[in-house]
Design a protein around this motif. Structure first.
Motif, PDB file in Angstrom:
ATOM      1  N   SER A 146      37.627  70.288  99.138  1.00 51.49           N
ATOM      2  CA  SER A 146      37.521  71.491  99.949  1.00 51.49           C
ATOM      3  C   SER A 146      37.218  71.144 101.407  1.00 51.49           C
ATOM      4  N   TYR A 147      36.318  70.195 101.612  1.00 49.42           N
ATOM      5  CA  TYR A 147      35.954  69.778 102.969  1.00 49.42           C
ATOM      6  C   TYR A 147      37.145  69.137 103.680  1.00 49.42           C
ATOM      7  N   LEU A 148      37.885  68.305 102.981  1.00 51.32           N
ATOM      8  CA  LEU A 148      39.050  67.671 103.588  1.00 51.32           C
ATOM      9  C   LEU A 148      40.097  68.705 103.991  1.00 51.32           C
ATOM     10  N   ALA A 149      40.290  69.724 103.156  1.00 56.85           N
ATOM     11  CA  ALA A 149      41.236  70.792 103.498  1.00 56.85           C
ATOM     12  C   ALA A 149      40.777  71.518 104.761  1.00 56.85           C
ATOM     13  N   HIS A 150      39.472  71.729 104.881  1.00 54.60           N
ATOM     14  CA  HIS A 150      38.924  72.367 106.083  1.00 54.60           C
ATOM     15  C   HIS A 150      39.167  71.492 107.309  1.00 54.60           C
ATOM     16  N   LEU A 151      38.938  70.197 107.185  1.00 56.25           N
ATOM     17  CA  LEU A 151      39.172  69.276 108.293  1.00 56.25           C
ATOM     18  C   LEU A 151      40.644  69.252 108.688  1.00 56.25           C
ATOM     19  N   ALA A 152      41.539  69.313 107.711  1.00 57.57           N
ATOM     20  CA  ALA A 152      42.970  69.333 108.003  1.00 57.57           C
ATOM     21  C   ALA A 152      43.343  70.578 108.802  1.00 57.57           C
TER      22      ALA A 152
END
Length: 314
Positions: A146-152
């Motif tokens: 979820s965090y990586l998707a937010h960063l993307a």
């Protein structure tokens, strides 16, 4: 949070690498998080050393929360900032290093550096020690995905979990597993010296987690990273490590006592990425900023981008 940020230059035939201890411009499609891998063997028994570390870090988190630290609100009326503060904080966090290379290892001392960021997709692989039970692995995997998707979304850069062609490895390991991690570290990040590896395997308790990020030569274009997070951390301290080490591994490598609200500050006031941190990531991955830029070249661009984020003229 005490987790060092370091930058080193290796021989020309090898590579350069950096270590750290902390409104969307473009929305990109990210691959779905891979399903949690089955665990063939039961979790390893908790050793006395690991149990002691778990008790210690639980007390660390309790004490920080009791002091009103480890905030998760992203900042509020008590932490105002404007475009000028944002620009100055970005320049200090993205274009300075907390550590420098000396004698085969790192020494503390802030030095100016170059701008660093990824130009290739960031493919994150999770490597859990046998001590981490399946339910904890599933929780960590879901939160990191979820965090990586937010960063993307923030950066407009492809960042996601991957099972193959991994170039950003995160080890989540117990005390005993970390002490035996040398072969896996060397495989994940070729070029690490024995002293670099011992910084991980002999990590003091005052260092909660760390990340190395590597670029070819002195280009500033990252193409590989490896982070280490203690499996003994309680929930919020664990999430804090994920948030800061991954973000620092993307190029926000320094910590500054002036950065507020921010996780790029050793005072532990914030546990999770703040509104200002999100703006810094958006600035970093704006196409106008290129890997390898020096402070003088980057400053006017950063100031213009900061004004734009606050609704001013570009």
């Amino acid at each position: 949070m005490t987790h060092p940020v370091r930058f080193l230059l290796l021989a020309p035939a090898l590579t350069a690498l950096a270590l750290s201890g902390c409104v969307d411009p473009t929305v990109v499609a990210t691959s779905p998080a891979p399903a949690a891998r089955p665990v063939a063997a039961p979790p390893a028994a908790v050793t006395a050393k690991s149990a002691a570390a778990r008790a210690y870090f639980s007390e660390v988190q309790r004490a920080l929360l009791a002091e009103g630290l480890m905030r998760t609100d992203g900042g509020g009326p008590d932490t105002p900032f404007d475009d000028r503060i944002l620009a100055e904080n970005f320049l200090r966090v993205a274009l300075y290093d907390e550590y420098s290379r000396a004698g085969g290892g790192f020494v503390r001392g802030e030095t100016s550096s170059i701008l660093r960021k990824w130009e290739v997709p960031v493919r994150v692989g999770l490597r859990f020690g046998a001590s981490v039970p399946p339910d904890r692995q599933a929780t960590d995997r879901a939160r990191i995905a979820s965090y990586l998707a937010h960063l993307a979304r923030l950066t407009g850069h492809p960042i996601a979990l991957a099972d193959s062609e991994v170039n950003f490895t995160i080890f989540i390991v117990s005390e005993d597993e970390r002490e035996a991690l040398a072969p896996q570290l060397a495989a994940a990040m070729p070029g690490l010296s024995s002293r670099d590896i011992s910084d991980v395997t002999q990590m003091p308790r005052t260092t909660y987690c760390m990340v190395y990020a590597l670029s070819p030569g002195n280009t500033g274009a990252y193409n590989r990273a490896v982070a280490v997070v203690r499996a003994e951390h309680p929930d919020l301290l664990r999430q804090s490590c994920f948030h800061e080490e991954i973000a620092q591994g993307l190029g926000l490598a320094n910590d500054s006592p002036k950065a507020r609200p921010s996780i790029f500050n050793d005072d532990e006031e914030f546990a999770l990425l703040t509104k200002q941190d999100e703006m810094m990531l958006r600035i970093l991955y704006d196409p106008a900023l290129r890997p390898g830029m020096r402070l003088a070249e980057a400053r006017p661009i950063v100031e213009s981008l900061a004004r734009r984020l606050f609704g001013g003229n570009s």
